[in-house]
Design a protein around this motif. Sequence first.
Motif, PDB file in Angstrom:
ATOM      1  N   PRO A  93       3.948  -5.829  -6.342  1.00  0.00           N
ATOM      2  CA  PRO A  93       4.151  -6.719  -7.485  1.00  0.00           C
ATOM      3  C   PRO A  93       4.848  -8.005  -7.061  1.00  0.00           C
ATOM      4  O   PRO A  93       5.121  -8.225  -5.878  1.00  0.00           O
ATOM      5  CB  PRO A  93       5.043  -5.882  -8.397  1.00  0.00           C
ATOM      6  CG  PRO A  93       5.854  -5.049  -7.456  1.00  0.00           C
ATOM      7  CD  PRO A  93       4.938  -4.748  -6.296  1.00  0.00           C
ATOM      8  N   ALA A  94       5.157  -8.838  -8.025  1.00  0.00           N
ATOM      9  CA  ALA A  94       5.876 -10.090  -7.751  1.00  0.00           C
ATOM     10  C   ALA A  94       7.270  -9.783  -7.204  1.00  0.00           C
ATOM     11  O   ALA A  94       7.851  -8.725  -7.495  1.00  0.00           O
ATOM     12  CB  ALA A  94       5.989 -10.911  -9.026  1.00  0.00           C
ATOM     13  N   PRO A  95       7.844 -10.682  -6.399  1.00  0.00           N
ATOM     14  CA  PRO A  95       9.159 -10.441  -5.802  1.00  0.00           C
ATOM     15  C   PRO A  95      10.238 -10.105  -6.814  1.00  0.00           C
ATOM     16  O   PRO A  95      11.118  -9.265  -6.535  1.00  0.00           O
ATOM     17  CB  PRO A  95       9.462 -11.763  -5.078  1.00  0.00           C
ATOM     18  CG  PRO A  95       8.115 -12.322  -4.745  1.00  0.00           C
ATOM     19  CD  PRO A  95       7.235 -11.940  -5.901  1.00  0.00           C
ATOM     20  N   ASP A  96      10.217 -10.739  -8.021  1.00  0.00           N
ATOM     21  CA  ASP A  96      11.264 -10.447  -8.990  1.00  0.00           C
ATOM     22  C   ASP A  96      11.129  -9.030  -9.537  1.00  0.00           C
ATOM     23  O   ASP A  96      12.128  -8.384  -9.887  1.00  0.00           O
ATOM     24  CB  ASP A  96      11.242 -11.473 -10.134  1.00  0.00           C
ATOM     25  CG  ASP A  96       9.938 -11.427 -10.919  1.00  0.00           C
ATOM     26  OD1 ASP A  96       8.868 -11.362 -10.296  1.00  0.00           O
ATOM     27  OD2 ASP A  96       9.992 -11.464 -12.163  1.00  0.00           O
ATOM     28  N   VAL A  97       9.915  -8.496  -9.598  1.00  0.00           N
ATOM     29  CA  VAL A  97       9.706  -7.115 -10.045  1.00  0.00           C
ATOM     30  C   VAL A  97      10.252  -6.142  -8.993  1.00  0.00           C
ATOM     31  O   VAL A  97      10.892  -5.143  -9.327  1.00  0.00           O
ATOM     32  CB  VAL A  97       8.212  -6.854 -10.317  1.00  0.00           C
ATOM     33  CG1 VAL A  97       7.975  -5.386 -10.672  1.00  0.00           C
ATOM     34  CG2 VAL A  97       7.712  -7.760 -11.431  1.00  0.00           C
ATOM     35  N   ILE A  98      10.004  -6.441  -7.724  1.00  0.00           N
ATOM     36  CA  ILE A  98      10.546  -5.615  -6.638  1.00  0.00           C
ATOM     37  C   ILE A  98      12.065  -5.625  -6.680  1.00  0.00           C
ATOM     38  O   ILE A  98      12.721  -4.585  -6.519  1.00  0.00           O
ATOM     39  CB  ILE A  98      10.025  -6.110  -5.271  1.00  0.00           C
ATOM     40  CG1 ILE A  98       8.528  -5.857  -5.164  1.00  0.00           C
ATOM     41  CG2 ILE A  98      10.771  -5.423  -4.135  1.00  0.00           C
ATOM     42  CD1 ILE A  98       7.904  -6.373  -3.875  1.00  0.00           C
ATOM     43  N   SER A  99      12.654  -6.804  -6.926  1.00  0.00           N
ATOM     44  CA  SER A  99      14.117  -6.910  -6.993  1.00  0.00           C
ATOM     45  C   SER A  99      14.674  -6.080  -8.145  1.00  0.00           C
ATOM     46  O   SER A  99      15.694  -5.385  -7.996  1.00  0.00           O
ATOM     47  CB  SER A  99      14.543  -8.367  -7.149  1.00  0.00           C
ATOM     48  OG  SER A  99      14.221  -9.113  -5.996  1.00  0.00           O
ATOM     49  N   THR A 100      14.035  -6.138  -9.293  1.00  0.00           N
ATOM     50  CA  THR A 100      14.493  -5.370 -10.450  1.00  0.00           C
ATOM     51  C   THR A 100      14.412  -3.872 -10.158  1.00  0.00           C
ATOM     52  O   THR A 100      15.326  -3.105 -10.494  1.00  0.00           O
ATOM     53  CB  THR A 100      13.650  -5.704 -11.689  1.00  0.00           C
ATOM     54  OG1 THR A 100      13.792  -7.099 -11.978  1.00  0.00           O
ATOM     55  CG2 THR A 100      14.105  -4.895 -12.893  1.00  0.00           C
TER      56      THR A 100
END
Length: 403
Positions: free
Chosen positions: A345-352
Amino acid sequence: MPDRTTTFFELISEHLIEIGAGRPRTVNMNGHDLPILRVADVLDGRVEYTLQNHTPNKDVQGEGSKVSRPGDIVLTTKGTVGRVALMPPDGPTFAYSPQLCFFRPSASGPLRSRFLYYWFKSAEFWIQANALKGQTDMADFLSLGDLQRMQIGIPSLDRQDAVVGVLGALDDKIAVNDRIAACALALADAHFIVTVEGLTPGPETFGSVAQVSGGGTPSTKVPEYWDGSIAWTTPSDVTSLKAPYLFDTSRKIADAGLDNCASALYPAGSIFMTSRATIGAFAIPQVPAAVNQGFIVVSTPDKELTMWLFHEMRDRVDEMRSLANGSTFLELSRKNFKVMGVRLPAPDVISTFAEKAIPLHQKAAAASAENSTLIELRDTLLPELMSGRLRVKDAEKVVENAV
């Protein structure tokens, strides 16, 4: 000192214990075909089973002696001899396989079930077992007759209860930590399943988003390569883990061994996955470690991405096994693994996701680390208590400080 030294045969003759071996066929009781408990299901102190539909103890009634009952002590007697477990009160009911023997002390007899469980871990048992188990040219084996002839020193019930109280307190704490680790890992898996829903693999691959490596074995003919301080991981180190956190290995290599094998010294936090025979057993090393040739190692400098890839790999083990090949044993090659598409997924989804998953893994790893200490303490105290060399009161003080 024991109040009585006797043999299991004498205890059987006095109706103070029931001992038997399993049978090689399914048992049907009250319309239920019982699953068969085998050697591989008996681990250190517990039985491990995966049954989608099992028959609870309370739903099976009858006098079948070769059917498990709560409180039975189960001993592996062929091939891998000496693994012992205590049947839980709330688990499934099994038919015992021929490679297992069960011990069922009388409730009114001189022997507590849990004390007998610890006795099978003691020197008194193992001295006798080691003298008997290799009598054939085939696999190690303890016959029912061998077991009946074994001598056992039985202390008073008060002494047994005191010993069980000390060792049981440690085992109970270990069990609690196991549940904590399992629940934390399951919750991290659940977060991943929700996050990955709707994603499909590619175009990114495991090989394009991470460093994919392997390992090797230093020559066993060169003593200087071995018995150093570097953790060297084999698949058995990983498959024996209750939770996927590796703190130590059964063998170590020296600096020269590392320099002369195909493995790097991988940093803590890498992903170790077994890739041959048993494909898809995982460990996150908590210390720098090398691996043998039975692994695929995945690492990235990005902890959040590494956490995502760990769960991605765990979720796709069946697919990986379908890509394995080999005539002697199945092996997933690094080449086939590296070209597998990744659901990313998008980097912000991975971070979450990582913000939720990393603390859960830290909690699970901490519980597993505490268990390493508790198991070492239990295994140190057990022979001293069982032999009578250590007073229970002294052991209780040590355990109070530990738990």
